[in-house]
Design a protein around this motif. Structure first.
Motif, PDB file in Angstrom:
ATOM      1  N   ARG A 182     -17.565 111.753  53.718  1.00 27.97           N
ATOM      2  CA  ARG A 182     -18.253 111.432  52.468  1.00 27.97           C
ATOM      3  C   ARG A 182     -17.471 110.365  51.714  1.00 27.97           C
ATOM      4  O   ARG A 182     -18.049 109.598  50.951  1.00 27.97           O
ATOM      5  N   LEU A 183     -16.165 110.334  51.902  1.00 25.40           N
ATOM      6  CA  LEU A 183     -15.308 109.271  51.386  1.00 25.40           C
ATOM      7  C   LEU A 183     -14.730 108.562  52.603  1.00 25.40           C
ATOM      8  O   LEU A 183     -14.072 109.182  53.427  1.00 25.40           O
ATOM      9  N   GLN A 184     -14.996 107.290  52.722  1.00 24.05           N
ATOM     10  CA  GLN A 184     -14.574 106.528  53.896  1.00 24.05           C
ATOM     11  C   GLN A 184     -13.209 105.887  53.669  1.00 24.05           C
ATOM     12  O   GLN A 184     -13.056 105.074  52.767  1.00 24.05           O
ATOM     13  N   PRO A 185     -12.205 106.235  54.477  1.00 20.21           N
ATOM     14  CA  PRO A 185     -10.890 105.599  54.343  1.00 20.21           C
ATOM     15  C   PRO A 185     -10.935 104.087  54.559  1.00 20.21           C
ATOM     16  O   PRO A 185     -10.065 103.375  54.083  1.00 20.21           O
ATOM     17  N   SER A 186     -11.961 103.589  55.251  1.00 18.74           N
ATOM     18  CA  SER A 186     -12.066 102.135  55.422  1.00 18.74           C
ATOM     19  C   SER A 186     -12.354 101.451  54.089  1.00 18.74           C
ATOM     20  O   SER A 186     -11.935 100.317  53.859  1.00 18.74           O
ATOM     21  N   ASN A 187     -13.056 102.142  53.199  1.00 17.21           N
ATOM     22  CA  ASN A 187     -13.338 101.596  51.871  1.00 17.21           C
ATOM     23  C   ASN A 187     -12.203 101.869  50.884  1.00 17.21           C
ATOM     24  O   ASN A 187     -12.033 101.142  49.912  1.00 17.21           O
ATOM     25  N   PHE A 188     -11.460 102.944  51.124  1.00 20.21           N
ATOM     26  CA  PHE A 188     -10.373 103.360  50.243  1.00 20.21           C
ATOM     27  C   PHE A 188      -9.124 103.530  51.103  1.00 20.21           C
ATOM     28  O   PHE A 188      -8.876 104.605  51.637  1.00 20.21           O
ATOM     29  N   PRO A 189      -8.314 102.488  51.247  1.00 20.76           N
ATOM     30  CA  PRO A 189      -7.242 102.460  52.255  1.00 20.76           C
ATOM     31  C   PRO A 189      -6.127 103.503  52.099  1.00 20.76           C
ATOM     32  O   PRO A 189      -5.454 103.809  53.062  1.00 20.76           O
ATOM     33  N   ASN A 190      -5.924 104.057  50.926  1.00 21.36           N
ATOM     34  CA  ASN A 190      -4.827 105.011  50.748  1.00 21.36           C
ATOM     35  C   ASN A 190      -5.272 106.462  50.856  1.00 21.36           C
ATOM     36  O   ASN A 190      -4.507 107.367  50.543  1.00 21.36           O
ATOM     37  N   LEU A 191      -6.491 106.700  51.297  1.00 23.73           N
ATOM     38  CA  LEU A 191      -6.973 108.070  51.477  1.00 23.73           C
ATOM     39  C   LEU A 191      -6.663 108.538  52.883  1.00 23.73           C
ATOM     40  O   LEU A 191      -6.940 107.844  53.860  1.00 23.73           O
ATOM     41  N   SER A 192      -6.077 109.695  52.990  1.00 24.54           N
ATOM     42  CA  SER A 192      -5.780 110.292  54.295  1.00 24.54           C
ATOM     43  C   SER A 192      -5.654 111.796  54.102  1.00 24.54           C
ATOM     44  O   SER A 192      -5.663 112.296  52.988  1.00 24.54           O
ATOM     45  N   TYR A 193      -5.538 112.506  55.220  1.00 24.02           N
ATOM     46  CA  TYR A 193      -5.333 113.951  55.201  1.00 24.02           C
ATOM     47  C   TYR A 193      -4.378 114.287  56.338  1.00 24.02           C
ATOM     48  O   TYR A 193      -4.172 113.480  57.239  1.00 24.02           O
ATOM     49  N   PRO A 194      -3.762 115.471  56.298  1.00 23.21           N
ATOM     50  CA  PRO A 194      -2.715 115.775  57.285  1.00 23.21           C
ATOM     51  C   PRO A 194      -3.271 116.138  58.667  1.00 23.21           C
ATOM     52  O   PRO A 194      -4.322 116.770  58.791  1.00 23.21           O
ATOM     53  N   CYS A 195      -2.535 115.718  59.689  1.00 28.15           N
ATOM     54  CA  CYS A 195      -2.804 116.118  61.073  1.00 28.15           C
ATOM     55  C   CYS A 195      -2.677 117.642  61.142  1.00 28.15           C
ATOM     56  O   CYS A 195      -1.782 118.231  60.527  1.00 28.15           O
ATOM     57  N   GLU A 196      -3.551 118.291  61.879  1.00 26.16           N
ATOM     58  CA  GLU A 196      -3.537 119.748  61.947  1.00 26.16           C
ATOM     59  C   GLU A 196      -2.337 120.300  62.707  1.00 26.16           C
ATOM     60  O   GLU A 196      -2.016 121.464  62.593  1.00 26.16           O
ATOM     61  N   ARG A 197      -1.657 119.453  63.440  1.00 25.40           N
ATOM     62  CA  ARG A 197      -0.528 119.911  64.242  1.00 25.40           C
ATOM     63  C   ARG A 197       0.817 119.582  63.606  1.00 25.40           C
ATOM     64  O   ARG A 197       1.680 120.440  63.498  1.00 25.40           O
ATOM     65  N   CYS A 198       0.994 118.321  63.160  1.00 25.24           N
ATOM     66  CA  CYS A 198       2.309 117.890  62.665  1.00 25.24           C
ATOM     67  C   CYS A 198       2.310 117.510  61.190  1.00 25.24           C
ATOM     68  O   CYS A 198       3.356 117.168  60.659  1.00 25.24           O
ATOM     69  N   GLN A 199       1.164 117.518  60.559  1.00 22.73           N
ATOM     70  CA  GLN A 199       1.020 117.223  59.130  1.00 22.73           C
ATOM     71  C   GLN A 199       1.242 115.753  58.761  1.00 22.73           C
ATOM     72  O   GLN A 199       1.352 115.432  57.582  1.00 22.73           O
ATOM     73  N   ARG A 200       1.286 114.843  59.729  1.00 16.11           N
ATOM     74  CA  ARG A 200       1.357 113.414  59.400  1.00 16.11           C
ATOM     75  C   ARG A 200       0.016 112.983  58.832  1.00 16.11           C
ATOM     76  O   ARG A 200      -1.017 113.502  59.240  1.00 16.11           O
ATOM     77  N   PRO A 201       0.006 112.002  57.928  1.00 13.31           N
ATOM     78  CA  PRO A 201      -1.284 111.561  57.371  1.00 13.31           C
ATOM     79  C   PRO A 201      -2.121 110.822  58.406  1.00 13.31           C
ATOM     80  O   PRO A 201      -1.625 109.968  59.146  1.00 13.31           O
ATOM     81  N   ILE A 202      -3.411 111.185  58.477  1.00  8.37           N
ATOM     82  CA  ILE A 202      -4.369 110.524  59.371  1.00  8.37           C
ATOM     83  C   ILE A 202      -5.629 110.187  58.587  1.00  8.37           C
ATOM     84  O   ILE A 202      -5.869 110.726  57.507  1.00  8.37           O
TER      85      ILE A 202
END
Length: 140
Positions: A72-92
């Motif tokens: 619903r929110l596209q990271p391509s339009n908002f470059p600093n939006l991310s969420y953590p990887c389910e395994r290592c918690q790095r931003p994706i």
């Protein structure tokens, strides 16, 4: 017909049809989405991080991450939006696993398949034991 379920957010009993939350929580979630989206629509806010969005809008971080996961929110339009990887918690920015976790899982699958095929070859070799007999055969 739907089934009875408890709302994931408020634990209220409701008839579950399409969503895992009740109508009241859904309406609140939609209001939160509109608040976040209206904040991000402004040109100067498009580079805001999730922390900044939470601070200004008051919307929970996990809910913003849910909006990103649902695209619903596209990271391509908002470059600093991310969420953590389910395994290592790095931003994706898409999917559930980062590239390094995906590659590691692929390597593990390849190793598992190699071990499995070696075990199957060993079993096949055991099954192919040939027996010889001594004796005379009569042809009639």
């Amino acid at each position: 017909m739907g089934e009875l379920a408890n709302c994931e957010r408020c634990n209220r009993v409701f008839v579950k049809q399409f969503r895992d939350i009740c109508n009241e929580c859904y309406k609140k979630e939609e209001e939160d989405f509109r608040r976040v989206y209206n904040f991000l629509r402004k040109r100067e806010n498009r580079t805001a991080t999730i922390g900044q969005i939470v601070e200004v809008t008051g919307v929970d971080e996990t809910l913003i991450q849910k909006f990103i996961r649902e695209k619903r929110l596209q990271p391509s339009n908002f470059p600093n939006l991310s969420y953590p990887c389910e395994r290592c918690q790095r931003p994706i920015k898409e999917g559930t696993l980062c590239d390094s976790c995906q590659n590691e899982l692929k390597k593990d699958l390849v190793r598992h398949e190699a071990v499995k095929s070696a075990e199957e070859k060993a079993l096949d070799a055991e099954r192919e034991t040939t027996y010889y007999t001594k004796g005379e055969w009569k042809n009639e």
